[in-house]
Write an enzyme that holds these catalytic residues in place. Sequence first.
Site, PDB file in Angstrom:
ATOM      1  N   TRP A 196      -4.438   5.295  -4.534  1.00  0.00           N
ATOM      2  CA  TRP A 196      -3.554   6.488  -3.832  1.00  0.00           C
ATOM      3  C   TRP A 196      -2.606   7.294  -4.617  1.00  0.00           C
ATOM      4  CZ3 TRP A 196      -5.454   7.502   0.659  1.00  0.00           C
ATOM      5  CH2 TRP A 196      -5.920   6.276   1.573  1.00  0.00           C
ATOM      6  N   GLU A 224      -4.406  -2.853   5.192  1.00  0.00           N
ATOM      7  CA  GLU A 224      -3.762  -3.140   6.637  1.00  0.00           C
ATOM      8  C   GLU A 224      -4.940  -3.968   7.372  1.00  0.00           C
ATOM      9  OE1 GLU A 224      -3.355  -0.029   5.055  1.00  0.00           O
ATOM     10  OE2 GLU A 224      -1.480   0.568   5.721  1.00  0.00           O
ATOM     11  N   THR A 251       0.602  -1.186  -0.080  1.00  0.00           N
ATOM     12  CA  THR A 251       0.130   0.098  -0.090  1.00  0.00           C
ATOM     13  C   THR A 251       0.879   1.142   0.028  1.00  0.00           C
ATOM     14  OG1 THR A 251      -1.688   1.179   1.196  1.00  0.00           O
ATOM     15  CG2 THR A 251      -0.193  -0.237   2.364  1.00  0.00           C
ATOM     16  N   LYS A 289      -7.050  10.131  -2.517  1.00  0.00           N
ATOM     17  CA  LYS A 289      -7.496   8.691  -3.161  1.00  0.00           C
ATOM     18  C   LYS A 289      -8.181   9.105  -4.122  1.00  0.00           C
ATOM     19  CE  LYS A 289      -8.170   4.475  -1.469  1.00  0.00           C
ATOM     20  NZ  LYS A 289      -8.806   3.471  -0.863  1.00  0.00           N
TER      21      LYS A 289
HETATM   22  P1  AMP Z   1      -6.711   1.089   1.013  1.00  0.00           P
HETATM   23  O1  AMP Z   1      -5.613   0.748   1.837  1.00  0.00           O
HETATM   24  O2  AMP Z   1      -6.121   1.551  -0.452  1.00  0.00           O
HETATM   25  O3  AMP Z   1      -7.945   0.297   0.767  1.00  0.00           O
HETATM   26  O4  AMP Z   1      -7.210   2.696   1.662  1.00  0.00           O
HETATM   27  C1  AMP Z   1      -7.803   2.971   2.965  1.00  0.00           C
HETATM   28  C2  AMP Z   1      -8.368   4.101   3.229  1.00  0.00           C
HETATM   29  O5  AMP Z   1      -9.282   4.450   2.087  1.00  0.00           O
HETATM   30  C3  AMP Z   1      -8.663   4.297   4.461  1.00  0.00           C
HETATM   31  O6  AMP Z   1      -7.785   4.356   5.369  1.00  0.00           O
HETATM   32  C4  AMP Z   1      -9.617   5.446   4.121  1.00  0.00           C
HETATM   33  O7  AMP Z   1      -8.793   6.713   4.208  1.00  0.00           O
HETATM   34  C5  AMP Z   1     -10.291   5.184   2.652  1.00  0.00           C
HETATM   35  N1  AMP Z   1     -11.562   4.856   2.703  1.00  0.00           N
HETATM   36  C6  AMP Z   1     -11.776   3.577   2.775  1.00  0.00           C
HETATM   37  N2  AMP Z   1     -13.160   3.270   2.790  1.00  0.00           N
HETATM   38  C7  AMP Z   1     -13.664   4.465   2.904  1.00  0.00           C
HETATM   39  C8  AMP Z   1     -14.915   4.892   3.197  1.00  0.00           C
HETATM   40  N3  AMP Z   1     -16.058   4.205   3.345  1.00  0.00           N
HETATM   41  N4  AMP Z   1     -15.033   6.344   3.239  1.00  0.00           N
HETATM   42  C9  AMP Z   1     -14.063   7.204   3.379  1.00  0.00           C
HETATM   43  N5  AMP Z   1     -12.868   6.832   3.340  1.00  0.00           N
HETATM   44  C10 AMP Z   1     -12.629   5.435   2.860  1.00  0.00           C
END
Ligand code: AMP
Length: 542
Positions: free
Chosen positions: A444, A330, A185, A439
């Site tokens: 990312w 994570e 990530t 995002k």
């Molecule tokens: P990833 O590790 O790429 O899956 O990204 C995780 C991050 O995406 C989280 O820590 C949040 O910042 C963002 N995220 C995931 N789901 C949501 C959601 N339902 N609403 C807002 N942000 C989200």
Amino acid sequence: MNGLIMDVPLTITSILEHAEKVNGDGEIVSITADNPRHRYTYKEAFARARRLAATMSEWGLSQGDRIATLAWNDYRHLETYYASACSGYVCHTINPRLFKEQLVYIINHAEDRYVFVDPDFLPLAETLAPECPGVEGWVVLASQEHMPQSTLDNLLCFEALVADGTSEFGFPSLDENAACALCYTSGTTGNPKGVLYSHRSTMLHAYATMMPDALGIARRDVVLPIVPMFHVNAWGNPYSCPMAGAKLVLPGNKMGDGETLAKLINEEQVTLSAGVPTVWLGLLAYLKSTGTSIDSLERIIVGGAACPLSIMEDMDAYGVDTRVGWGMTEMSPLGTANNAGASRDKYSAEEFARVRLKAGRAIFGVEMKIVDDDNNELPWDGVAFGSLKVRGPWICSNYYKLEGSDAHAEDGWFETGDVATIDADGFMAITDRTKDVIKSGGEWISSIEVENVATDHPKVAEAAVIGHYHPKWSERPLLIVVKGANGDDLDAQEMLAWFDGKIARWWTPEAVEFVDELPHTATGKVQKVKLREMFKDFEFPA
Ligand code: AMP
């Protein structure tokens, strides 16, 4: 006194064996480069996974060795997941959307011994190979007749590997704590970080996601994961669906194509699907412009970014229940699910519109807390907001080959980098992020990398990048620049052109705004929260 219950390890092999025996007739439908609609059963899939594993067992690999994939959601990728993990190797799913330097870094950091590549990504693999000398073979996910031309000399054909092995191949017994999968990530600073899943964590997460108030996956379901298998194992769908016996529909490289998704939903009678907001916007635009309906679809899980109310209301009109999910790489990834829709009668229309937008309640197995800057726990009153921390049996305890990360500073807890409120009913809502990343369309962008390129410009004194609301991509980077002494004539066009060839095209800021100065903290750091506040009414040009 211990209980007198068998100590059977929770391994991915047990999913495969269960699906072979009990859900053998469950269907898997895929789109691939060489077949617009490949279909077969779990029994056939896992027989092929055994054959592949038999051939791989001749490669001199050791348990724990990494087998990487650069692939879309399709049946060959699924077979690679199982052949690797059930053999005791680690399936390292690589995100092809990362840029070259990051890909080279993670392949070398993971010490991948083989990389399984979709034909779409072969040109990319050819550019990576000279800088990844540890890779012994590049396996193209294709049949012998569709093998592409390539400059790679250590090229292998997936179908030849399957043909060479026996379906009688027996997998070794594995410890449930053994690693089975690896996903990197992109962090706030520095290189991407590897999250190393275990058989046990993957199994427990898959069980948990099947619960009715989570994704609620049953045998009668037809599941279309529009979340990539290269990004947190497609939210566990490749494990939970064979466990349940649900039909799995894998969209290949058509994840962003509203027309194909609508066709898949209607022709395969999809009941459940998961994806980031951008995917649903694409599908809805197609449905609206063509008058197409999606009658079989009962519910969707929207996660990865905040879900706009408009998606929910549009989906309501199509008879589809929208459930928000929140999680992270994570966290395997699922942490919360919003099941407010199940008690809709409890809420007025306005309350429901507010509650359903929240990230939802922790699913059993995930503990959450919010803390202030001094790590004091904050109340669950829906008002106090603080840094969100989590723990549980499918949450990473550290990153791969990285000693003591800041996120694990408090023993037993993982700091998510999200800022949240939690209300008295346990509904968590994300309000901001402390991690300095953007995002866009579910992927990312490191603001720091973009800022570094911007400040290299000779006419720039200082620059900051913030994620700003974008109707299609959820967020896009907005660059805010303070001009240098000789920068009077610097305009947006020149500034944005500066990024050409320096970073991935989709990382280039969507717009640039010039200011006299940036807000700073006492220690000289740019105050991103203040910047976001300053530009909250900004709209990207259409
Ligand atoms: P990833 O590790 O790429 O899956 O990204 C995780 C991050 O995406 C989280 O820590 C949040 O910042 C963002 N995220 C995931 N789901 C949501 C959601 N339902 N609403 C807002 N942000 C989200």
